[in-house]
Write an enzyme that holds these catalytic residues in place. Structure first.
Site, PDB file in Angstrom:
ATOM      1  N   ASP A  35      43.997  42.250  39.689  1.00 27.23           N
ATOM      2  CA  ASP A  35      43.786  40.929  40.263  1.00 27.23           C
ATOM      3  C   ASP A  35      43.891  41.011  41.788  1.00 27.23           C
ATOM      4  O   ASP A  35      44.859  41.571  42.323  1.00 27.23           O
ATOM      5  CB  ASP A  35      44.830  39.943  39.722  1.00 27.23           C
ATOM      6  CG  ASP A  35      44.506  38.515  40.098  1.00 27.23           C
ATOM      7  OD1 ASP A  35      43.806  37.857  39.320  1.00 27.23           O
ATOM      8  OD2 ASP A  35      44.968  38.056  41.160  1.00 27.23           O
ATOM      9  N   ASN A  52      39.562  32.296  49.910  1.00 23.66           N
ATOM     10  CA  ASN A  52      38.441  31.372  49.739  1.00 23.66           C
ATOM     11  C   ASN A  52      38.607  30.128  50.599  1.00 23.66           C
ATOM     12  O   ASN A  52      37.660  29.654  51.233  1.00 23.66           O
ATOM     13  CB  ASN A  52      38.306  30.962  48.272  1.00 23.66           C
ATOM     14  CG  ASN A  52      37.293  31.801  47.513  1.00 23.66           C
ATOM     15  OD1 ASN A  52      36.390  32.376  48.092  1.00 23.66           O
ATOM     16  ND2 ASN A  52      37.458  31.873  46.211  1.00 23.66           N
ATOM     17  N   ASP A  71      32.838  35.754  47.764  1.00 23.70           N
ATOM     18  CA  ASP A  71      31.875  36.510  46.949  1.00 23.70           C
ATOM     19  C   ASP A  71      31.647  37.908  47.522  1.00 23.70           C
ATOM     20  O   ASP A  71      31.520  38.893  46.778  1.00 23.70           O
ATOM     21  CB  ASP A  71      30.545  35.768  46.875  1.00 23.70           C
ATOM     22  CG  ASP A  71      30.599  34.546  45.972  1.00 23.70           C
ATOM     23  OD1 ASP A  71      31.612  34.394  45.259  1.00 23.70           O
ATOM     24  OD2 ASP A  71      29.650  33.750  45.989  1.00 23.70           O
ATOM     25  N   GLU A 122      38.705  36.395  40.011  1.00 24.18           N
ATOM     26  CA  GLU A 122      38.996  37.534  40.884  1.00 24.18           C
ATOM     27  C   GLU A 122      39.661  38.670  40.113  1.00 24.18           C
ATOM     28  O   GLU A 122      40.279  39.555  40.702  1.00 24.18           O
ATOM     29  CB  GLU A 122      39.893  37.098  42.045  1.00 24.18           C
ATOM     30  CG  GLU A 122      41.298  36.671  41.659  1.00 24.18           C
ATOM     31  CD  GLU A 122      41.422  35.191  41.311  1.00 24.18           C
ATOM     32  OE1 GLU A 122      42.533  34.655  41.452  1.00 24.18           O
ATOM     33  OE2 GLU A 122      40.420  34.575  40.896  1.00 24.18           O
TER      34      GLU A 122
END
Length: 338
Positions: free
Chosen positions: A212, A220, A229, A255
């Site tokens: 992770d 973000n 992204d 993620e």
């Protein structure tokens, strides 16, 4: 087909069937085709992939079998039909219903028109009043408007169908890819992972990593989803490049990534997990808005080895708990500590 060709095919078949039995492979047409091609040595790349299966003693999942068949054996037309059949059937059903509705409206309109023309013919013979003639005309106008609306609706259905056909044609390759792969990163997706994991539960030694990206939501929020992204794609590439010895990386969701390691014990899997963790630390992505390089990207990893008779859900849950332990202890680490 010549007698020699028939004899060659028969000899190939005689070698194929024992292979299916030996490796406990279901006797279905797709498997016959794959292993028949393997024995005949018609596709070296297919042989290389199947030999990996033989050497490692892996079971081959249904999804993997389908992918190999489509990749090496299926004709393009067959692959196209595979993806389009349901969409086309639904579209044709809709068009068929539109045609039935339009035909029914047209028949009703014809009946009304015939009746109206008969009535108009009486105007001269029976001397209908102006009011009666106008009533007949109004009725005809209403029916003309009705059939015109039905025709417009059907024309719209045809136009929409034409657009849908063009859309489906342009997405043929994308739809095949999307069935098994994640569109953003290009990695195998969660569906592929579930199938592969299920096929390996009977193996003597299998390990699993759950990885992770740390503080991804904050990344973000601060830099935008486009930047997020780009980070996901960069991390996916690092993980893919670090895979060794039949390890396979998947986009597990959000993620989070999963790495499946057949014929790999916990100690070896944990070592590879640390190699991958350090690879993620080297990821650097340029923020196009500010022009600055975004670094300091880290990941936490949980690693587990399959236990005897353990189910897939329990196996994943153990790896997931170890992943959260890694996060609770400060992130950017691998658990368990050996």
């Amino acid at each position: 087909m010549s007698k020699k060709d028939i004899e060659t095919s028969f000899e190939t078949l005689k070698q194929t069937v024992p292979l299916l039995v030996k490796h406990n492979i279901a006797a279905v047409p797709t498997n016959y085709a794959l292993w028949y091609t393997y024995v005949s040595n018609e596709s070296p790349q297919l042989n290389q992939e199947l030999e990996q299966v033989i050497e490692t003693g892996q079971a081959m999942s249904e999804v993997k079998t389908t992918e190999l068949y489509r990749q090496y054996l299926a004709e393009k037309e067959e692959v196209d039909a595979w993806q389009l059949r349901q969409s086309m059937e639904a579209m044709l059903l809709e068009l068929s219903q539109s045609m039935k509705d339009t035909r029914a409206d047209t028949n009703d309109f014809k009946t009304v028109i015939d009746s109206s023309l008969d009535n108009l013919a009486k105007v001269e013979k029976e001397g209908l009043s102006v009011q009666e003639v106008m009533s007949l005309v109004r009725n005809m106008v209403q029916e003309v408007q009705s059939i015109r609306q039905s025709t417009i609706s059907f024309s719209g259905s045809l136009h929409n169908a034409e657009k849908e056909i063009e859309r489906l044609k342009s997405q043929l390759q994308e739809s095949q890819q999307a069935a098994l792969y994640d569109a953003l990163t290009g990695l195998c997706n969660r569906r592929y992972f579930d199938s592969e994991l299920e096929s390996k539960l009977g193996m003597e030694t299998v390990s699993l990593m759950l990885i992770d990206i740390d503080h991804f939501k904050k990344l973000n929020d601060n830099h935008g989803h486009l930047m997020g992204d780009m980070v996901l794609k960069a991390v996916a590439k690092k993980l893919q490049n670090a895979c060794r010895d039949n390890a396979q990386v998947f986009r597990y969701g959000g993620e989070e990534f999963a790495v499946l390691l057949p014929n790999t014990n916990l100690k070896k899997a944990r070592h590879l997990a640390d190699v991958m963790r350090r690879a993620v630390e080297k990821v650097a992505v340029k923020d196009r808005r500010s022009g600055t390089m975004l670094g300091d990207i880290t990941a936490s990893v949980g690693v587990a080895q399959l236990e005897s008779n353990e189910k897939a859900a329990a196996f994943i849950d153990r790896a997931d708990k170890l992943l959260y332990q890694a996060k609770d202890l400060g992130r950017n680490r691998v658990m368990p500590i050996l």
